[in-house]
Design an enzyme around this catalytic site. Structure first.
Site, mmCIF file in Angstrom:
data_model
loop_
_atom_site.group_PDB
_atom_site.id
_atom_site.type_symbol
_atom_site.label_atom_id
_atom_site.label_comp_id
_atom_site.label_asym_id
_atom_site.label_seq_id
_atom_site.Cartn_x
_atom_site.Cartn_y
_atom_site.Cartn_z
ATOM 1 N N ASN A 245 -6.095 -5.320 -5.452
ATOM 2 C CA ASN A 245 -7.283 -4.719 -4.806
ATOM 3 C C ASN A 245 -7.201 -3.280 -4.659
ATOM 4 O O ASN A 245 -7.966 -2.211 -4.955
ATOM 5 C CB ASN A 245 -7.603 -5.194 -3.331
ATOM 6 C CG ASN A 245 -8.356 -4.201 -2.608
ATOM 7 O OD1 ASN A 245 -9.616 -4.055 -2.851
ATOM 8 N ND2 ASN A 245 -7.735 -3.521 -1.842
ATOM 9 N N ASP B 193 0.883 -1.176 0.037
ATOM 10 C CA ASP B 193 -0.082 0.263 -0.084
ATOM 11 C C ASP B 193 0.803 1.291 0.067
ATOM 12 O O ASP B 193 1.840 1.177 0.533
ATOM 13 C CB ASP B 193 -0.942 0.102 1.208
ATOM 14 C CG ASP B 193 -2.065 0.885 0.900
ATOM 15 O OD1 ASP B 193 -3.310 0.339 0.852
ATOM 16 O OD2 ASP B 193 -2.119 2.217 0.920
ATOM 17 N N TYR C 98 -10.368 6.081 -14.104
ATOM 18 C CA TYR C 98 -10.768 4.828 -13.466
ATOM 19 C C TYR C 98 -11.616 3.898 -14.204
ATOM 20 O O TYR C 98 -11.108 2.549 -14.379
ATOM 21 C CB TYR C 98 -11.617 5.494 -12.392
ATOM 22 C CG TYR C 98 -12.051 4.143 -11.218
ATOM 23 C CD1 TYR C 98 -11.242 3.849 -10.255
ATOM 24 C CD2 TYR C 98 -13.308 3.564 -11.472
ATOM 25 C CE1 TYR C 98 -11.686 2.871 -9.394
ATOM 26 C CE2 TYR C 98 -14.010 2.839 -10.605
ATOM 27 C CZ TYR C 98 -13.092 2.493 -9.433
ATOM 28 O OH TYR C 98 -13.540 1.338 -8.463
ATOM 29 N N ASP D 102 4.171 2.944 -4.053
ATOM 30 C CA ASP D 102 3.341 3.529 -4.779
ATOM 31 C C ASP D 102 3.294 2.654 -5.908
ATOM 32 O O ASP D 102 3.972 2.636 -6.899
ATOM 33 C CB ASP D 102 3.728 4.774 -5.100
ATOM 34 C CG ASP D 102 3.071 5.844 -6.123
ATOM 35 O OD1 ASP D 102 1.962 5.175 -6.461
ATOM 36 O OD2 ASP D 102 3.379 6.915 -6.135
ATOM 37 N N LYS E 224 -10.230 -0.096 -15.202
ATOM 38 C CA LYS E 224 -11.084 -1.079 -14.956
ATOM 39 C C LYS E 224 -11.291 -1.915 -15.979
ATOM 40 O O LYS E 224 -11.333 -3.302 -16.029
ATOM 41 C CB LYS E 224 -12.394 -0.964 -14.147
ATOM 42 C CG LYS E 224 -11.986 -0.186 -12.630
ATOM 43 C CD LYS E 224 -11.456 -1.333 -11.638
ATOM 44 C CE LYS E 224 -11.170 -0.561 -10.086
ATOM 45 N NZ LYS E 224 -10.630 -1.669 -9.336
#
Ligand SMILES: NC(=O)c1ccc[n+]([C@@H]2O[C@H](COP(=O)([O-])OP(=O)(O)OC[C@H]3O[C@@H](n4cnc5c(N)ncnc54)[C@H](O)[C@@H]3O)[C@@H](O)[C@H]2O)c1
Length: 247
Positions: free
Chosen positions: A92, A39, A157, A65, A161
């Site tokens: 995730n 993370d 985004y 990162d 995805k």
């Protein structure tokens, strides 16, 4: 939750410092898995690692990162060096900043795409040889309604995805002869996470659920191979209910 005994098995999980990723690593730790957790939020990740170690878990927090290709490569190499090839890779981590085409620039666009799609490629590529050699493994990408539909102000985004869905389909085909399961999974229910807190409307916030409710699905996917399920876009809420829910 899983037909396979997960004790001592290895998981790599990104975006583990909060939200759904935190719920997943907690469930994996409770199942006795060894977990490399990545993370960008180093302090929060350390707190999660301390909490899971206090429960007796074996975890390796790796602050990274994931929009940075070289840092992502180094992070996954470190995880492999420490634990070997994982049984399951759960990508995730994601970033959603709502911006229209007028508002976004190339560097902001790249950042979101890289966390979602570039990191999915780098992480999967890094574990691919080990998983195919072992003829055993499961790769899971977190999807979204944005993986199949367009939404206003999701200029980065949404294509990220969508791209992840495409990568999943190809790797499922290439992984099948080696028994590697590659699937994407969408929450399937509104979840109470920091991402949702900044993006949901009041109506969704009224019926959001604890992301821990979705962990039976991730426990199940930690144990599957291509013979069980591959190339699918799964629904974590529905799959968790099928697995008997979170007791
Ligand atoms: N929340 C929802 O309603 C929803 C809906 C559909 C899909 N999803 C997907 O589920 C996943 C988890 O979502 P969430 O709601 O828990 O999100 P969240 O924002 O609460 O958590 C995401 C995690 O990813 C980490 N992250 C962000 N940028 C990073 C970077 N550059 N490098 C490394 N880590 C980084 C964050 O620090 C955070 O810990 C995401 O892939 C998201 O797209 C969420």
């Amino acid at each position: 939750m899983s037909a396979v005994d997960l004790r001592g098995k290895v998981a790599f999980v990104t975006g583990a410092a909060q939200g759904l990723g935190y719920a997943i690593v907690r469930a994996y730790a409770q199942a006795g898995m060894h977990i490399a957790m990545m993370d960008v939020r180093a302090e929060a990740l350390t707190r999660v690692a301390d909490e899971l170690r206090a429960l007796g878990a074996d975890v390796l927090p790796i602050p990274v990162d994931l929009s940075d290709a070289a840092a992502t490569q180094a992070a996954v190499e470190r995880a492999i060096e420490f634990y070997g090839t994982p049984r399951v890779l759960v990508h995730n981590a994601a970033l959603l900043v709502e911006r229209s085409m007028f508002e976004i620039d190339l560097s902001a666009w790249r950042k979101e795409i890289n966390i979602i799609l570039q990191a999915a490629f780098i992480l999967s590529k890094a574990v691919w040889q080990g998983m195919t050699d072992a003829r055993d493994g499961s790769i899971v990408y977190l999807s979204s309604g944005s993986g199949i539909k367009g939404f206003v102000k999701e200029v980065a985004y949404c294509p990220g995805k969508h791209g992840q869905e495409g990568l999943m389909k190809v790797l499922a085909m290439e992984g099948a002869p080696y028994n590697i399961a590659v699937n994407s999974i969408t929450p399937g229910a509104p979840i109470n996470t920091p991402m949702s807190a900044s993006n949901y409307n009041d109506e969704l916030k009224q019926r959001w659920i604890d992301p821990a409710e979705l962990t039976p699905a991730f426990l199940h996917l930690a144990g599957v191979t291509a013979q069980d399920v591959t190339g699918e876009r799964l629904d974590a809420w529905a799959l968790s209910q099928q697995m008997g829910g979170n007791p």
